[in-house]
Structures are given as C-alpha cells and as structure tokens.
Design a protein around this motif. Structure first.
Motif, PDB file in Angstrom:
ATOM      1  N   GLY A 176       7.772  14.489  16.663  1.00 31.51           N
ATOM      2  CA  GLY A 176       6.769  14.767  17.684  1.00 31.51           C
ATOM      3  C   GLY A 176       7.205  14.575  19.109  1.00 31.51           C
ATOM      4  O   GLY A 176       6.391  14.721  20.031  1.00 31.51           O
ATOM      5  N   LEU A 177       8.488  14.263  19.355  1.00 30.66           N
ATOM      6  CA  LEU A 177       8.926  13.950  20.711  1.00 30.66           C
ATOM      7  C   LEU A 177       9.054  15.187  21.596  1.00 30.66           C
ATOM      8  O   LEU A 177       9.346  15.058  22.780  1.00 30.66           O
ATOM      9  CB  LEU A 177      10.257  13.191  20.687  1.00 30.66           C
ATOM     10  N   ASP A 178       8.830  16.353  21.034  1.00 32.14           N
ATOM     11  CA  ASP A 178       8.825  17.568  21.855  1.00 32.14           C
ATOM     12  C   ASP A 178       7.455  17.844  22.453  1.00 32.14           C
ATOM     13  O   ASP A 178       7.325  18.643  23.378  1.00 32.14           O
ATOM     14  CB  ASP A 178       9.266  18.775  21.019  1.00 32.14           C
ATOM     15  N   GLU A 179       6.411  17.183  21.925  1.00 30.43           N
ATOM     16  CA  GLU A 179       5.047  17.431  22.392  1.00 30.43           C
ATOM     17  C   GLU A 179       4.422  16.200  23.044  1.00 30.43           C
ATOM     18  O   GLU A 179       3.610  16.335  23.953  1.00 30.43           O
ATOM     19  CB  GLU A 179       4.152  17.846  21.213  1.00 30.43           C
ATOM     20  N   HIS A 180       4.714  15.026  22.531  1.00 28.06           N
ATOM     21  CA  HIS A 180       4.096  13.774  22.989  1.00 28.06           C
ATOM     22  C   HIS A 180       2.580  13.803  22.826  1.00 28.06           C
ATOM     23  O   HIS A 180       1.840  13.317  23.680  1.00 28.06           O
ATOM     24  CB  HIS A 180       4.473  13.482  24.442  1.00 28.06           C
ATOM     25  N   LEU A 181       2.129  14.393  21.726  1.00 26.52           N
ATOM     26  CA  LEU A 181       0.724  14.305  21.342  1.00 26.52           C
ATOM     27  C   LEU A 181       0.551  13.309  20.198  1.00 26.52           C
ATOM     28  O   LEU A 181      -0.496  12.685  20.048  1.00 26.52           O
ATOM     29  CB  LEU A 181       0.182  15.675  20.918  1.00 26.52           C
ATOM     30  N   VAL A 224       0.812  -1.210   0.000  1.00 27.14           N
ATOM     31  CA  VAL A 224       0.000   0.000   0.000  1.00 27.14           C
ATOM     32  C   VAL A 224       0.847   1.262   0.000  1.00 27.14           C
ATOM     33  O   VAL A 224       0.632   2.186  -0.802  1.00 27.14           O
ATOM     34  CB  VAL A 224      -0.950   0.014   1.221  1.00 27.14           C
ATOM     35  N   ALA A 225       1.829   1.320   0.899  1.00 25.72           N
ATOM     36  CA  ALA A 225       2.577   2.556   1.096  1.00 25.72           C
ATOM     37  C   ALA A 225       3.894   2.577   0.335  1.00 25.72           C
ATOM     38  O   ALA A 225       4.274   3.590  -0.231  1.00 25.72           O
ATOM     39  CB  ALA A 225       2.834   2.767   2.583  1.00 25.72           C
ATOM     40  N   GLY A 226       4.644   1.487   0.351  1.00 26.32           N
ATOM     41  CA  GLY A 226       5.889   1.435  -0.384  1.00 26.32           C
ATOM     42  C   GLY A 226       7.109   1.919   0.365  1.00 26.32           C
ATOM     43  O   GLY A 226       8.226   1.654  -0.057  1.00 26.32           O
ATOM     44  N   TYR A 227       6.935   2.647   1.494  1.00 30.81           N
ATOM     45  CA  TYR A 227       8.087   3.178   2.221  1.00 30.81           C
ATOM     46  C   TYR A 227       8.365   2.428   3.516  1.00 30.81           C
ATOM     47  O   TYR A 227       9.337   2.695   4.201  1.00 30.81           O
ATOM     48  CB  TYR A 227       7.900   4.673   2.529  1.00 30.81           C
ATOM     49  N   THR A 228       7.483   1.505   3.875  1.00 31.60           N
ATOM     50  CA  THR A 228       7.691   0.675   5.055  1.00 31.60           C
ATOM     51  C   THR A 228       6.768  -0.525   4.934  1.00 31.60           C
ATOM     52  O   THR A 228       5.890  -0.560   4.053  1.00 31.60           O
ATOM     53  CB  THR A 228       7.415   1.457   6.355  1.00 31.60           C
ATOM     54  N   ASP A 229       6.947  -1.514   5.790  1.00 33.97           N
ATOM     55  CA  ASP A 229       6.125  -2.727   5.701  1.00 33.97           C
ATOM     56  C   ASP A 229       4.945  -2.736   6.662  1.00 33.97           C
ATOM     57  O   ASP A 229       3.911  -3.346   6.366  1.00 33.97           O
ATOM     58  CB  ASP A 229       6.993  -3.960   5.965  1.00 33.97           C
ATOM     59  N   TYR A 230       5.112  -2.102   7.829  1.00 36.59           N
ATOM     60  CA  TYR A 230       4.069  -2.140   8.848  1.00 36.59           C
ATOM     61  C   TYR A 230       3.975  -0.805   9.569  1.00 36.59           C
ATOM     62  O   TYR A 230       4.948  -0.045   9.633  1.00 36.59           O
ATOM     63  CB  TYR A 230       4.353  -3.224   9.908  1.00 36.59           C
ATOM     64  N   ALA A 231       2.805  -0.554  10.124  1.00 38.65           N
ATOM     65  CA  ALA A 231       2.613   0.572  11.040  1.00 38.65           C
ATOM     66  C   ALA A 231       1.915   0.053  12.287  1.00 38.65           C
ATOM     67  O   ALA A 231       0.862  -0.589  12.198  1.00 38.65           O
ATOM     68  CB  ALA A 231       1.787   1.683  10.403  1.00 38.65           C
ATOM     69  N   LEU A 232       2.518   0.320  13.443  1.00 40.83           N
ATOM     70  CA  LEU A 232       1.902   0.034  14.739  1.00 40.83           C
ATOM     71  C   LEU A 232       1.309   1.328  15.264  1.00 40.83           C
ATOM     72  O   LEU A 232       2.008   2.348  15.351  1.00 40.83           O
ATOM     73  CB  LEU A 232       2.952  -0.507  15.714  1.00 40.83           C
ATOM     74  N   ILE A 233       0.022   1.303  15.582  1.00 40.79           N
ATOM     75  CA  ILE A 233      -0.688   2.482  16.077  1.00 40.79           C
ATOM     76  C   ILE A 233      -1.244   2.152  17.456  1.00 40.79           C
ATOM     77  O   ILE A 233      -1.928   1.134  17.628  1.00 40.79           O
ATOM     78  CB  ILE A 233      -1.836   2.876  15.128  1.00 40.79           C
ATOM     79  N   VAL A 234      -0.956   3.004  18.444  1.00 43.77           N
ATOM     80  CA  VAL A 234      -1.479   2.807  19.797  1.00 43.77           C
ATOM     81  C   VAL A 234      -1.916   4.152  20.366  1.00 43.77           C
ATOM     82  O   VAL A 234      -1.536   5.212  19.857  1.00 43.77           O
ATOM     83  CB  VAL A 234      -0.426   2.155  20.734  1.00 43.77           C
ATOM     84  N   SER A 235      -2.693   4.107  21.434  1.00 36.82           N
ATOM     85  CA  SER A 235      -3.198   5.314  22.087  1.00 36.82           C
ATOM     86  C   SER A 235      -2.741   5.395  23.535  1.00 36.82           C
ATOM     87  O   SER A 235      -2.595   4.375  24.214  1.00 36.82           O
ATOM     88  CB  SER A 235      -4.738   5.340  22.066  1.00 36.82           C
ATOM     89  N   GLY A 236      -2.560   6.646  23.994  1.00 34.30           N
ATOM     90  CA  GLY A 236      -2.309   6.938  25.395  1.00 34.30           C
ATOM     91  C   GLY A 236      -3.307   7.954  25.914  1.00 34.30           C
ATOM     92  O   GLY A 236      -3.982   8.632  25.133  1.00 34.30           O
ATOM     93  N   ARG A 237      -3.379   8.082  27.241  1.00 33.95           N
ATOM     94  CA  ARG A 237      -4.408   8.925  27.853  1.00 33.95           C
ATOM     95  C   ARG A 237      -3.959  10.355  28.099  1.00 33.95           C
ATOM     96  O   ARG A 237      -4.763  11.209  28.458  1.00 33.95           O
ATOM     97  CB  ARG A 237      -4.885   8.318  29.164  1.00 33.95           C
ATOM     98  N   SER A 238      -2.681  10.663  27.945  1.00 37.25           N
ATOM     99  CA  SER A 238      -2.180  12.021  28.155  1.00 37.25           C
ATOM    100  C   SER A 238      -0.844  12.155  27.460  1.00 37.25           C
ATOM    101  O   SER A 238      -0.276  11.177  26.970  1.00 37.25           O
ATOM    102  CB  SER A 238      -2.022  12.323  29.654  1.00 37.25           C
ATOM    103  N   ASP A 239      -0.321  13.382  27.443  1.00 42.37           N
ATOM    104  CA  ASP A 239       0.992  13.576  26.828  1.00 42.37           C
ATOM    105  C   ASP A 239       2.074  12.834  27.603  1.00 42.37           C
ATOM    106  O   ASP A 239       2.994  12.246  27.013  1.00 42.37           O
ATOM    107  CB  ASP A 239       1.325  15.068  26.703  1.00 42.37           C
ATOM    108  N   ARG A 240       1.966  12.799  28.920  1.00 42.83           N
ATOM    109  CA  ARG A 240       2.961  12.057  29.710  1.00 42.83           C
ATOM    110  C   ARG A 240       2.890  10.565  29.427  1.00 42.83           C
ATOM    111  O   ARG A 240       3.916   9.880  29.357  1.00 42.83           O
ATOM    112  CB  ARG A 240       2.759  12.311  31.203  1.00 42.83           C
ATOM    113  N   HIS A 241       1.678  10.069  29.284  1.00 39.87           N
ATOM    114  CA  HIS A 241       1.527   8.651  28.982  1.00 39.87           C
ATOM    115  C   HIS A 241       2.104   8.331  27.599  1.00 39.87           C
ATOM    116  O   HIS A 241       2.818   7.338  27.429  1.00 39.87           O
ATOM    117  CB  HIS A 241       0.047   8.275  29.046  1.00 39.87           C
ATOM    118  N   VAL A 242       1.799   9.170  26.619  1.00 41.37           N
ATOM    119  CA  VAL A 242       2.363   8.987  25.285  1.00 41.37           C
ATOM    120  C   VAL A 242       3.891   8.971  25.343  1.00 41.37           C
ATOM    121  O   VAL A 242       4.550   8.109  24.753  1.00 41.37           O
ATOM    122  CB  VAL A 242       1.872  10.091  24.330  1.00 41.37           C
ATOM    123  N   GLY A 243       4.473   9.943  26.067  1.00 39.51           N
ATOM    124  CA  GLY A 243       5.924   9.984  26.198  1.00 39.51           C
ATOM    125  C   GLY A 243       6.477   8.733  26.860  1.00 39.51           C
ATOM    126  O   GLY A 243       7.518   8.207  26.456  1.00 39.51           O
TER     127      GLY A 243
END
Length: 233
Positions: free
Chosen positions: A80-85, A38-57
């Motif tokens: 995005g590692l400066d925001e963790h959103l 589908v994309a051609g630039y990578t084989d997989y994407a892992l997508i996950v969610s966190g409850r806050s910016d601290r949790h994401v970080g």
C-alpha cells in the motif's frame, strides 16, 4: 484458550517503539491486538489512523525510519505504500496497519479479529480520540484488501494452497531492503501532488514530510485475498 490482554509495558521493545513513533507522528486511535492464538502468522497487530494520505505516509515513514535507525529493523514486506490509504508494514512478529481513517472504518479489522485480546495501552484521551476524523471523505474506490497471504514469502504456500499464490496484497519482500541505506526516507524527489484528492497541505504540514515512498508496491487490481496462511517457520 486465549491469554488475557497484555499491558503496554509487556509488549516487545520493537512494537513499543513503533507505537511511540506513530504517536510522535500524530497518529490517533492506536490499537494493539494480540494475535498469537488467533491468526497464527504473527503475534501482534498495531492499528492507527491518519487524517490524509500524506499523513498516513508520514506516519509509515516515521515508523520505518525510526525502527531502522534506532533498532536496526526493516520490514520484511510492505503493501500500500504507493497510495498511503492503507499502509501495511510486516515486521514478522508484528504487523503495522496505518490507515486513512475512512478506510480503517470500512475494513474494520478490529471486528474481524474480535476474538483477539486488546492490549491495554494506557494512552491519553486525545491520542485515542478519533472523533475529529469522522467527517473525512472516503476514497472512491476503496483500496484493495491489504496483506493477502499476510507475510508468507513468495512460493511458501505453493504446496499448501495453490490458490493463495499471487493473491492481491501478498507482501512484497523486495519492497523494503534491510541492507539498503536510508535513501527510502530521503526528502529529495518527493511528489507533493500525489493523491491530491485526500491531501490537506495546510493541516498536514506538521504530520508528514514529502519523502518519496518505496519504489515497489503491491498490485492494486486483483480481487480481495483469502484468510492468511499458517505461521512462518
């Protein structure tokens, strides 16, 4: 023709480990998309969610530290590692998207890649359930679109599409140095008060330490990026 969805056991070992590390850090709603056809630039994407910016970080730091210490892997780029959103980690063969959940809903990458097979993960219902995150306050403004040229090295696209050079979110190959020690994950010098609008210090104590994010992060002032480039050679 797009191949049938894989199972978790058929995923590359490094991606399985990234998934395990995210779940151990209490990430919820994990999805793995098979992007090879589908994309051609990578084989997989892992997508996950966190409850806050601290949790994401905390999730991102757990993945980076675990893959480095256990498999000797460091991301070739990050955003995005400066925001963790919306933290984006590029491990070449796979991408990891760690979202503050309202941002995940806003950009809805799963719909953007709706032609990509979804890997059967066979995870418990409580890990997959994001209902407890539905009432979270969206950030204002939303973070810029992450990825830009999705893993292309600086200058790689110059001959193909000059308009892509320097676009918002182009992965910073200097953001994470594979030869550095584990200082990126040192707890010293943390900023507990960063992104206070999205912090929940009491609820997130179990999710993330106060490790400072990597110093270099992608710019956050440019317009959204065009689609990703051809796969790296």
């Amino acid at each position: 023709m797009i191949r049938p969805a894989l199972t978790r056991a058929e995923l590359p070992a490094a991606l399985q480990k990234a998934l395990d590390l995210a779940i151990d850090a209490k990430a919820v709603g994990p999805v793995v998309l098979q992007l090879t056809e589908v994309a051609g630039y990578t084989d997989y994407a892992l997508i996950v969610s966190g409850r806050s910016d601290r949790h994401v970080g905390g999730i991102s730091e757990a993945i980076m530290a675990g893959l480095k210490s256990q498999l000797g892997l460091s991301p070739i780029g990050s955003d995005g590692l400066d925001e963790h959103l919306w933290d984006l980690l590029d491990y070449d063969d796979f991408l990891v998207h760690v979202f503050y959940h309202p941002v995940r809903k806003h950009y809805d990458l799963e719909s953007m890649w709706n032609d990509a097979p979804t890997v059967e993960l066979g995870l418990p219902e409580d890990v997959m359930d994001t209902s407890g995150l539905e009432g979270l306050t969206p950030p204002d403004p939303m973070p810029n679109f992450r990825g830009g040229s999705f893993g292309a090295f600086e200058g790689e696209l110059d001959d193909d599409d000059p308009d892509l050079v320097g676009v918002t979110g182009e992965l910073d190959t200097n953001a994470v140095d594979a030869d550095d020690d584990d200082d990126d994950f040192d707890d010293d010098g943390a900023d507990d008060d960063a992104d206070a609008d999205f912090d929940d210090d009491d609820d997130d104590a179990d999710y993330a330490d106060d490790a400072a994010p990597p110093a270099d992060a992608a710019a956050d002032t440019q317009p959204p990026a065009p689609p990703g480039p051809a796969r790296r050679k």
